[in-house]
Motif scaffolding. Structure first.
Motif, mmCIF file in Angstrom:
data_model
loop_
_atom_site.group_PDB
_atom_site.id
_atom_site.type_symbol
_atom_site.label_atom_id
_atom_site.label_comp_id
_atom_site.label_asym_id
_atom_site.label_seq_id
_atom_site.Cartn_x
_atom_site.Cartn_y
_atom_site.Cartn_z
ATOM 1 N N VAL A 276 34.811 18.236 10.129
ATOM 2 C CA VAL A 276 34.383 16.855 9.932
ATOM 3 C C VAL A 276 33.391 16.485 11.034
ATOM 4 O O VAL A 276 33.491 16.990 12.157
ATOM 5 N N LEU A 277 32.410 15.657 10.691
ATOM 6 C CA LEU A 277 31.386 15.242 11.655
ATOM 7 C C LEU A 277 31.131 13.741 11.545
ATOM 8 O O LEU A 277 31.278 13.155 10.469
ATOM 9 N N ALA A 278 30.725 13.158 12.668
ATOM 10 C CA ALA A 278 30.082 11.846 12.648
ATOM 11 C C ALA A 278 28.588 12.134 12.607
ATOM 12 O O ALA A 278 28.010 12.614 13.578
ATOM 13 N N LEU A 279 27.960 11.867 11.476
ATOM 14 C CA LEU A 279 26.587 12.287 11.219
ATOM 15 C C LEU A 279 25.644 11.087 11.319
ATOM 16 O O LEU A 279 25.793 10.097 10.602
ATOM 17 N N LEU A 280 24.668 11.194 12.217
ATOM 18 C CA LEU A 280 23.680 10.129 12.386
ATOM 19 C C LEU A 280 22.540 10.334 11.393
ATOM 20 O O LEU A 280 21.917 11.398 11.360
ATOM 21 N N VAL A 281 22.284 9.301 10.579
ATOM 22 C CA VAL A 281 21.284 9.392 9.511
ATOM 23 C C VAL A 281 20.425 8.134 9.486
ATOM 24 O O VAL A 281 20.769 7.109 10.088
ATOM 25 N N LYS A 282 19.330 8.224 8.745
ATOM 26 C CA LYS A 282 18.512 7.049 8.457
ATOM 27 C C LYS A 282 18.916 6.530 7.075
ATOM 28 O O LYS A 282 18.652 7.180 6.056
ATOM 29 N N THR A 283 19.552 5.380 7.028
ATOM 30 C CA THR A 283 19.843 4.745 5.741
ATOM 31 C C THR A 283 18.698 3.840 5.314
ATOM 32 O O THR A 283 18.610 3.457 4.144
ATOM 33 N N ASP A 284 17.829 3.492 6.250
ATOM 34 C CA ASP A 284 16.614 2.722 5.941
ATOM 35 C C ASP A 284 15.472 3.263 6.801
ATOM 36 O O ASP A 284 15.216 2.762 7.898
ATOM 37 N N PRO A 285 14.770 4.295 6.320
ATOM 38 C CA PRO A 285 13.718 4.932 7.127
ATOM 39 C C PRO A 285 12.560 4.003 7.485
ATOM 40 O O PRO A 285 11.810 4.299 8.415
ATOM 41 N N GLU A 286 12.406 2.900 6.763
ATOM 42 C CA GLU A 286 11.282 1.994 7.012
ATOM 43 C C GLU A 286 11.635 0.869 7.978
ATOM 44 O O GLU A 286 10.770 0.042 8.307
ATOM 45 N N ALA A 287 12.866 0.799 8.421
ATOM 46 C CA ALA A 287 13.308 -0.326 9.252
ATOM 47 C C ALA A 287 12.544 -0.375 10.568
ATOM 48 O O ALA A 287 12.202 0.654 11.151
ATOM 49 N N GLN A 288 12.278 -1.593 11.030
ATOM 50 C CA GLN A 288 11.671 -1.833 12.339
ATOM 51 C C GLN A 288 12.452 -2.938 13.043
ATOM 52 O O GLN A 288 12.704 -3.984 12.433
ATOM 53 N N PRO A 289 12.868 -2.746 14.286
ATOM 54 C CA PRO A 289 12.798 -1.481 15.028
ATOM 55 C C PRO A 289 13.624 -0.387 14.370
ATOM 56 O O PRO A 289 14.539 -0.668 13.592
ATOM 57 N N ARG A 290 13.298 0.856 14.699
ATOM 58 C CA ARG A 290 13.863 1.999 13.974
ATOM 59 C C ARG A 290 15.376 2.062 14.005
ATOM 60 O O ARG A 290 16.015 2.493 13.032
ATOM 61 N N LYS B 109 17.545 -0.095 13.650
ATOM 62 C CA LYS B 109 18.223 -0.933 12.655
ATOM 63 C C LYS B 109 18.379 -0.219 11.313
ATOM 64 O O LYS B 109 19.116 -0.702 10.446
ATOM 65 N N GLY B 110 17.708 0.895 11.161
ATOM 66 C CA GLY B 110 17.844 1.659 9.928
ATOM 67 C C GLY B 110 18.738 2.879 10.064
ATOM 68 O O GLY B 110 18.765 3.740 9.178
ATOM 69 N N MET B 111 19.517 2.957 11.162
ATOM 70 C CA MET B 111 20.325 4.139 11.441
ATOM 71 C C MET B 111 21.807 3.838 11.277
ATOM 72 O O MET B 111 22.282 2.771 11.688
ATOM 73 N N SER B 112 22.522 4.773 10.670
ATOM 74 C CA SER B 112 23.954 4.601 10.435
ATOM 75 C C SER B 112 24.695 5.889 10.763
ATOM 76 O O SER B 112 24.116 6.977 10.756
ATOM 77 N N LEU B 113 25.980 5.748 11.044
ATOM 78 C CA LEU B 113 26.858 6.897 11.271
ATOM 79 C C LEU B 113 27.769 7.081 10.069
ATOM 80 O O LEU B 113 28.448 6.136 9.644
ATOM 81 N N LEU B 114 27.781 8.282 9.531
ATOM 82 C CA LEU B 114 28.637 8.599 8.393
ATOM 83 C C LEU B 114 29.732 9.570 8.813
ATOM 84 O O LEU B 114 29.486 10.492 9.593
ATOM 85 N N ILE B 115 30.924 9.375 8.302
ATOM 86 C CA ILE B 115 31.998 10.358 8.454
ATOM 87 C C ILE B 115 31.854 11.353 7.318
ATOM 88 O O ILE B 115 31.970 10.986 6.144
ATOM 89 N N VAL B 116 31.567 12.608 7.647
ATOM 90 C CA VAL B 116 31.324 13.601 6.597
ATOM 91 C C VAL B 116 32.270 14.785 6.760
ATOM 92 O O VAL B 116 32.475 15.292 7.856
ATOM 93 N N GLU B 117 32.851 15.188 5.647
ATOM 94 C CA GLU B 117 33.646 16.408 5.582
ATOM 95 C C GLU B 117 32.868 17.457 4.811
ATOM 96 O O GLU B 117 32.059 17.146 3.938
ATOM 97 N N LYS B 118 33.125 18.706 5.120
ATOM 98 C CA LYS B 118 32.375 19.785 4.490
ATOM 99 C C LYS B 118 32.559 19.784 2.976
ATOM 100 O O LYS B 118 33.639 19.466 2.467
ATOM 101 N N GLY B 119 31.482 20.134 2.278
ATOM 102 C CA GLY B 119 31.509 20.199 0.828
ATOM 103 C C GLY B 119 30.187 20.710 0.319
ATOM 104 O O GLY B 119 29.314 21.136 1.106
ATOM 105 N N PRO B 120 29.971 20.707 -1.006
ATOM 106 C CA PRO B 120 28.707 21.184 -1.581
ATOM 107 C C PRO B 120 27.513 20.439 -0.999
ATOM 108 O O PRO B 120 27.508 19.213 -0.930
ATOM 109 N N GLY B 121 26.526 21.227 -0.554
ATOM 110 C CA GLY B 121 25.339 20.629 0.042
ATOM 111 C C GLY B 121 25.370 20.579 1.559
ATOM 112 O O GLY B 121 24.371 20.242 2.197
#
Length: 394
Positions: A174-188, A190-202
């Motif tokens: 399992v990981l806390a994965l930092l991603v862009k949920t809004d790549p166009e957000a300014q300042p940058r 504000k478009g970043m979120s942390l997801l709890i992810v478990e291993k799976g397809p992809g």
């Protein structure tokens, strides 16, 4: 998180006694279950599966997690002592619990009630072993430049991108994965979120990285291709808070790395003190030569100063205070102490220090990572200066 203070002397006494029992148990574990196997596991760069299983039995994966979720609920000050002692025997083992606990504490401090109930009990037992997915091939210190994107698709996100230098990603789940949920957000940020992810397809672990030191621990590159994550896995239940959440978590990470620095610096000192009394030149032990005595004095002072800075940062974190300055100071000084002490230990050992038969060679390889991980020491000095100015306006 519970803290110890002067108003609760009885509680403080009980906590001190429990801390002593925990550290004594840890010392026995390290002496019998870790130390005899370090040389072989490090040489083979082999993941210590049996050691991890015993760490699970001891509750080390839950040492900072609150007791209501099945953890030990220890203070960060005690945790730093645990990491210090582990790192003095084999630094790699401390890395297995560090990334895991950064993720766990990020959930504990920022997660929804449902997220805490779902993940923390399993993380406390080690059933789930976690990590943090931040760094990317073209992005290290500048986290706002990440390119991994999570695009909303109904009640899921579809994640595409890559990460690198991710600890616990091959054998963890399992990981806390930092991603862009809004790549166009300014300042940058504000478009970043942390997801709890478990291993799976992809979710693909593309390769394990070979390293100079820090052997035996899985450090990998990851690829995400149309990887689906439920929207309910956004930590805190709200987009745009990811950078703030993980920067708070990195305060704990830097305290951990500082404690590792203390452990490595202490181990180098211990090796140097022992060898300098055994090795003789010109009719006397080399510790009696002024050149060696000066080195030992410097090494011992570095260890003590590093330990005090680390304890100060840990206690500030326990109080819930913003402690990026204290954590930065501890991380910077303790990790430089590890590098300097490992070098001096090698010099005191002479040619033997360059041999893989002696522990100082491993300490010399492990120490430099500490000056880079969880934010470079150059960055720590900038943070210290920035906070110094902020706290002391003209």
């Amino acid at each position: 998180m519970a803290t110890i203070d002067a108003d609760h002397q009885q509680d403080a006494g009980d906590y001190a006694e429990n801390e002593t029992l925990i550290l004594d148990m840890l010392d026995r574990f390290l002496k019998t279950e870790v130390k005899p196997y370090v040389h072989e596991l490090d040489a083979k760069d082999e993941y210590p599966h049996e050691i991890v299983e015993k760490m699970k039995d001891m509750g080390l994966f839950g040492c900072l997690i609150d007791t209501e979720y099945g953890g030990l609920g220890l203070s960060t000050a005690t945790y730093a002592k645990i990491v210090d002692r582990i790192s003095a025997v084999w630094m790699s083992v401390s890395g297995i619990i560090n990334s895991h606990l950064i993720m766990a504490m990020t959930i504990q401090r920022n997660g929804t009630d449902a997220q805490k109930r779902e993940f923390l009990p399993r993380m406390a037992t080690g059933e789930l072993r976690g990590g943090i997915g931040l760094t990317e091939p073209d992005c290290g210190t500048d986290l706002q430049a990440i390119r991994t994107v999570a695009k909303r698709d109904g009640d899921h996100y579809v994640v595409n991108g890559s990460k690198t230098w991710i600890t616990n990603s091959k054998y963890g789940n399992v990981l806390a994965l930092l991603v862009k949920t809004d790549p166009e957000a300014q300042p940058r940020h504000k478009g970043m979120s942390l997801l709890i992810v478990e291993k799976g397809p992809g979710f693909e672990v593309s390769r394990q990285l070979e390293k100079l030191g820090y052997k035996g621990i899985d450090t990998c590159e990851l690829n995400f291709t149309n990887f689906r994550v439920p929207v309910s896995r956004v930590i805190g239940g709200e987009e745009g808070l990811g950078l703030k959440q993980i920067l708070s978590g990195l305060e704990l990470g830097r305290i951990n790395v500082a404690a590792r620095g203390v452990g490595v610096a202490q181990a180098a000192l211990d090796e140097a003190v022992a060898y300098s009394q055994q090795r003789k030149t010109f009719g006397k032990p080399i510790c009696e030569h002024q050149a060696i005595a000066l080195k030992l004095g410097e090494m011992a002072t570095r260890v003590e100063a590093a330990r005090l800075l680390t304890d100060s940062a840990a206690r500030a974190y326990d109080k819930g205070l913003r402690c990026d300055m204290e954590a930065g100071m501890a991380k910077y000084f303790a990790t430089e102490a590890a590098v300097e002490n490992s070098m001096e230990a090698m010099r005191i050992h002479g040619a033997y220090g360059y041999s893989k038969e002696y522990n100082v060679e491993r300490l010399y390889r492990d120490a430099p990572l500490l000056t880079i991980g969880e934010g470079t020491n150059e960055m720590q000095r900038l943070i210290i200066a920035k906070m110094l100015i902020a706290r002391n306006p003209a």
